[in-house]
Design a protein around this motif. Structure first.
Motif, PDB file in Angstrom:
ATOM      1  N   LEU A   1       0.814  -1.209   0.000  1.00  0.00           N
ATOM      2  CA  LEU A   1       0.000   0.000   0.000  1.00  0.00           C
ATOM      3  C   LEU A   1       0.857   1.272   0.000  1.00  0.00           C
ATOM      4  N   GLY A   2       2.042   1.209   0.604  1.00  0.00           N
ATOM      5  CA  GLY A   2       2.938   2.360   0.540  1.00  0.00           C
ATOM      6  C   GLY A   2       3.437   2.594  -0.878  1.00  0.00           C
ATOM      7  N   HIS A   3       3.709   1.523  -1.624  1.00  0.00           N
ATOM      8  CA  HIS A   3       4.125   1.668  -3.017  1.00  0.00           C
ATOM      9  C   HIS A   3       2.992   2.234  -3.868  1.00  0.00           C
ATOM     10  N   ASP A   4       1.735   1.817  -3.580  1.00  0.00           N
ATOM     11  CA  ASP A   4       0.601   2.338  -4.346  1.00  0.00           C
ATOM     12  C   ASP A   4       0.455   3.844  -4.138  1.00  0.00           C
ATOM     13  N   ALA A   5       0.484   4.295  -2.890  1.00  0.00           N
ATOM     14  CA  ALA A   5       0.299   5.717  -2.610  1.00  0.00           C
ATOM     15  C   ALA A   5       1.416   6.548  -3.239  1.00  0.00           C
ATOM     16  N   LYS A   6       2.636   6.090  -3.138  1.00  0.00           N
ATOM     17  CA  LYS A   6       3.775   6.852  -3.684  1.00  0.00           C
ATOM     18  C   LYS A   6       3.739   6.879  -5.202  1.00  0.00           C
ATOM     19  N   ALA A   7       3.517   5.735  -5.854  1.00  0.00           N
ATOM     20  CA  ALA A   7       3.590   5.671  -7.310  1.00  0.00           C
ATOM     21  C   ALA A   7       2.469   6.468  -7.965  1.00  0.00           C
ATOM     22  N   VAL A   8       1.275   6.376  -7.461  1.00  0.00           N
ATOM     23  CA  VAL A   8       0.167   7.117  -8.069  1.00  0.00           C
ATOM     24  C   VAL A   8       0.358   8.621  -7.872  1.00  0.00           C
ATOM     25  N   THR A   9       0.834   9.032  -6.714  1.00  0.00           N
ATOM     26  CA  THR A   9       1.100  10.459  -6.484  1.00  0.00           C
ATOM     27  C   THR A   9       2.171  10.963  -7.444  1.00  0.00           C
ATOM     28  N   ASP A  10       3.207  10.169  -7.673  1.00  0.00           N
ATOM     29  CA  ASP A  10       4.260  10.556  -8.624  1.00  0.00           C
ATOM     30  C   ASP A  10       3.679  10.785 -10.016  1.00  0.00           C
ATOM     31  N   ARG A  11       2.771   9.923 -10.485  1.00  0.00           N
ATOM     32  CA  ARG A  11       2.216  10.056 -11.831  1.00  0.00           C
ATOM     33  C   ARG A  11       1.371  11.331 -11.955  1.00  0.00           C
ATOM     34  N   ILE A  12       0.585  11.621 -10.975  1.00  0.00           N
ATOM     35  CA  ILE A  12      -0.248  12.817 -11.062  1.00  0.00           C
ATOM     36  C   ILE A  12       0.611  14.082 -10.989  1.00  0.00           C
ATOM     37  N   GLU A  13       1.645  14.082 -10.165  1.00  0.00           N
ATOM     38  CA  GLU A  13       2.550  15.241 -10.099  1.00  0.00           C
ATOM     39  C   GLU A  13       3.204  15.489 -11.444  1.00  0.00           C
ATOM     40  N   GLN A  14       3.677  14.442 -12.106  1.00  0.00           N
ATOM     41  CA  GLN A  14       4.309  14.609 -13.427  1.00  0.00           C
ATOM     42  C   GLN A  14       3.304  15.139 -14.449  1.00  0.00           C
ATOM     43  N   THR A  15       2.069  14.696 -14.346  1.00  0.00           N
ATOM     44  CA  THR A  15       1.045  15.157 -15.295  1.00  0.00           C
ATOM     45  C   THR A  15       0.785  16.658 -15.134  1.00  0.00           C
ATOM     46  N   PHE A  16       0.657  17.134 -13.917  1.00  0.00           N
ATOM     47  CA  PHE A  16       0.419  18.559 -13.693  1.00  0.00           C
ATOM     48  C   PHE A  16       1.619  19.391 -14.161  1.00  0.00           C
ATOM     49  N   ARG A  17       2.814  18.969 -13.920  1.00  0.00           N
ATOM     50  CA  ARG A  17       3.994  19.721 -14.388  1.00  0.00           C
ATOM     51  C   ARG A  17       4.018  19.779 -15.914  1.00  0.00           C
ATOM     52  N   LYS A  18       3.747  18.669 -16.540  1.00  0.00           N
ATOM     53  CA  LYS A  18       3.791  18.628 -17.997  1.00  0.00           C
ATOM     54  C   LYS A  18       2.705  19.530 -18.602  1.00  0.00           C
ATOM     55  N   GLN A  19       1.524  19.487 -18.038  1.00  0.00           N
ATOM     56  CA  GLN A  19       0.418  20.312 -18.577  1.00  0.00           C
ATOM     57  C   GLN A  19       0.659  21.802 -18.333  1.00  0.00           C
ATOM     58  N   ALA A  20       1.266  22.142 -17.217  1.00  0.00           N
ATOM     59  CA  ALA A  20       1.554  23.565 -16.938  1.00  0.00           C
ATOM     60  C   ALA A  20       2.591  24.080 -17.915  1.00  0.00           C
ATOM     61  N   ALA A  21       3.633  23.311 -18.206  1.00  0.00           N
ATOM     62  CA  ALA A  21       4.648  23.749 -19.164  1.00  0.00           C
ATOM     63  C   ALA A  21       4.092  23.757 -20.577  1.00  0.00           C
ATOM     64  N   LYS A  22       3.219  22.823 -20.881  1.00  0.00           N
ATOM     65  CA  LYS A  22       2.654  22.752 -22.233  1.00  0.00           C
ATOM     66  C   LYS A  22       1.772  23.945 -22.517  1.00  0.00           C
ATOM     67  N   GLY A  23       1.029  24.470 -21.516  1.00  0.00           N
ATOM     68  CA  GLY A  23       0.136  25.606 -21.741  1.00  0.00           C
ATOM     69  C   GLY A  23       0.873  26.871 -22.104  1.00  0.00           C
ATOM     70  N   THR A  24       2.136  27.021 -21.722  1.00  0.00           N
ATOM     71  CA  THR A  24       2.900  28.222 -22.037  1.00  0.00           C
ATOM     72  C   THR A  24       3.398  28.223 -23.469  1.00  0.00           C
ATOM     73  N   THR A  25       3.452  27.068 -24.152  1.00  0.00           N
ATOM     74  CA  THR A  25       3.958  26.978 -25.511  1.00  0.00           C
ATOM     75  C   THR A  25       2.842  26.921 -26.536  1.00  0.00           C
ATOM     76  N   GLU A  26       1.614  26.683 -26.128  1.00  0.00           N
ATOM     77  CA  GLU A  26       0.477  26.628 -27.072  1.00  0.00           C
ATOM     78  C   GLU A  26       0.041  28.044 -27.445  1.00  0.00           C
ATOM     79  N   PRO A  27      -0.356  28.250 -28.703  1.00  0.00           N
ATOM     80  CA  PRO A  27      -0.829  29.593 -29.097  1.00  0.00           C
ATOM     81  C   PRO A  27      -2.108  29.948 -28.384  1.00  0.00           C
ATOM     82  N   GLN A  28      -2.200  31.172 -27.990  1.00  0.00           N
ATOM     83  CA  GLN A  28      -3.382  31.637 -27.258  1.00  0.00           C
ATOM     84  C   GLN A  28      -4.481  32.054 -28.228  1.00  0.00           C
TER      85      GLN A  28
END
Length: 413
Positions: free
Chosen positions: A386-413
């Motif tokens: 259960l400790g591996h589940d909590a850590k791994a899923v949190t890691d995936r969501i954190e990476q997704t938010f970082r990627k989407q935040a950086a991607k929004g700055t490069t897309e044309p408005q």
């Protein structure tokens, strides 16, 4: 053969005068090693009447020193040696006998008749070995063995030209690579944002505040999450999304103390989703809080969590999202087994994950994911993964938010 009659009148012979020693011959190097031959006595007269001497007339006794009668003629010395006076030997038997050394030294000259041979066994034209000059011009004081040649000092070979060229090429390639890495790091820092408040970092930070509703839900919370090697012992894990909560505020989402700890950054919006593992034995709720704080406020909150270890306290746990009609329907505060909280300082976002058993059993000793994932941990959350589940899923969501935040700055408005 002589008879006594031959010497009947010997007492009437005159006394023989003593022999006179002959003058010593000139020193001849060829006969210097030989013993001088005694002078020959005068020949005795043949048998017959002899005149009576004074001793016979006086009636005295006969002389006692009468040499024996010679039986052969004396040997004649070689005629080609004028420096040695000839010696007449009438009776060699009367002369002293020669020694063995004499015969050994002069046997060649005496029996072969070689006048050019001396007593040393060499001719006059030959030279003794000791008279020869040494071959090297130095006295022969040691063994006649040439000394070994001197070993020249070792000189290391010069490096091959191609090695120098290769080393130069490698050095140039390393320099170019180093410059490229530095430039890439600088560009990455400029694009992803750094702690100096560059325009790119500020743009990413501002866009991260709006990511919760600008990105599709399936992008923020994918229907399936794959975790390669994220399970216990490096096992692969897979989680399936079973529920997504409507976006809302933060009321009731955290324990009271955690709500108080997050109050300095405020709560702009909360999004959540719940997953179940492929074996349907564990459930995990993951969420992201969009805060109202600026960059400095997020950095201060991150430092406080790290300094006071607020992310490991059991009274500061996030609450799960129990969706009805799903395997997580019985997932309440008493079923929480492990959790993980991340305060981001480059985005105005706090990400968390909490896990428990899918069968709804209660857990009396929940354990933070950082401790439940350590090697050798034997608690129920650690052994169940259960400790591996909590850590791994949190890691995936954190990476997704970082990627989407950086991607929004490069897309044309």
């Amino acid at each position: 053969m002589s008879t006594e009659a031959d010497f009947a009148d010997a007492h009437r012979l005159p006394r023989t005068p003593p022999p006179q020693a002959p003058a010593p011959p000139a020193e001849d190097p060829r006969t210097a090693v030989l013993r001088p031959v005694p002078p020959e006595r005068p020949a005795k007269p043949g048998p017959g009447p002899m005149p009576a001497g004074p001793a016979a007339a006086a009636g005295g006794p006969p002389p006692e020193n009468i040499p024996p009668r010679p039986t052969h003629a004396p040997a004649t010395p070689p005629a080609d040696k004028p420096s040695v006076p000839p010696q007449t030997v009438t009776d060699r038997s009367a002369a002293p006998r020669d020694t063995a050394a004499f015969h050994l030294a002069n046997s060649g000259a005496l029996w072969n008749g070689d006048p050019k041979r001396s007593g040393t066994g060499r001719t006059e034209d030959e030279a003794a070995p000791d008279d020869l000059p040494p071959p090297t011009g130095r006295p022969l004081t040691g063994p006649l063995v040439p000394p070994p040649p001197a070993t020249p000092p070792y000189t290391p070979p010069a490096p091959a030209p191609h090695r120098s060229v290769r080393r130069t090429a490698l050095a140039a390639a390393g320099l170019v690579l180093g410059v490229g890495l530095v430039a890439g790091a600088a560009a990455g820092s400029w694009l992803a944002g750094d702690a100096n408040g560059s325009p790119a970092a500020e743009a990413v930070f501002a866009h991260g505040r709006e990511t919760w509703h600008s990105a599709p839900v399936d992008t923020l919370f994918p229907p399936t999450l794959n975790g390669l090697g994220t399970g216990p012992g490096g096992a692969d894990r897979t989680w399936i999304r079973i529920a997504v909560a409507p976006d809302s505020g933060c009321a009731g989402a955290f324990d009271p103390l955690l709500t108080k700890a997050l109050a300095p950054v405020g709560c702009n919006r909360l999004v959540r989703a719940t997953y179940v593992d492929a074996t349907r034995t564990s459930v995990i709720t993951v969420g992201a809080v969009s805060t109202k704080a600026d960059r400095t406020g997020m950095q201060d909150l991150r430092r406080r969590f790290a300094k006071e270890h607020l992310d490991t306290r059991t009274d500061l746990m996030p609450r799960p999202y129990a969706a009805k009609g799903t395997p997580a329907a019985g997932f309440g505060p008493a079923q929480r087994a492990s959790w993980s909280i991340r305060v981001l300082d480059d985005l105005p976002v706090v990400v968390y994950g909490v896990s428990g058993f899918a069968d709804g059993r209660t857990v009396d000793d929940p354990q933070p994911a950082a401790e439940a994932t350590r090697t050798g941990a034997t608690t129920a959350p650690a052994e169940a993964g259960l400790g591996h589940d909590a850590k791994a899923v949190t890691d995936r969501i954190e990476q997704t938010f970082r990627k989407q935040a950086a991607k929004g700055t490069t897309e044309p408005q």
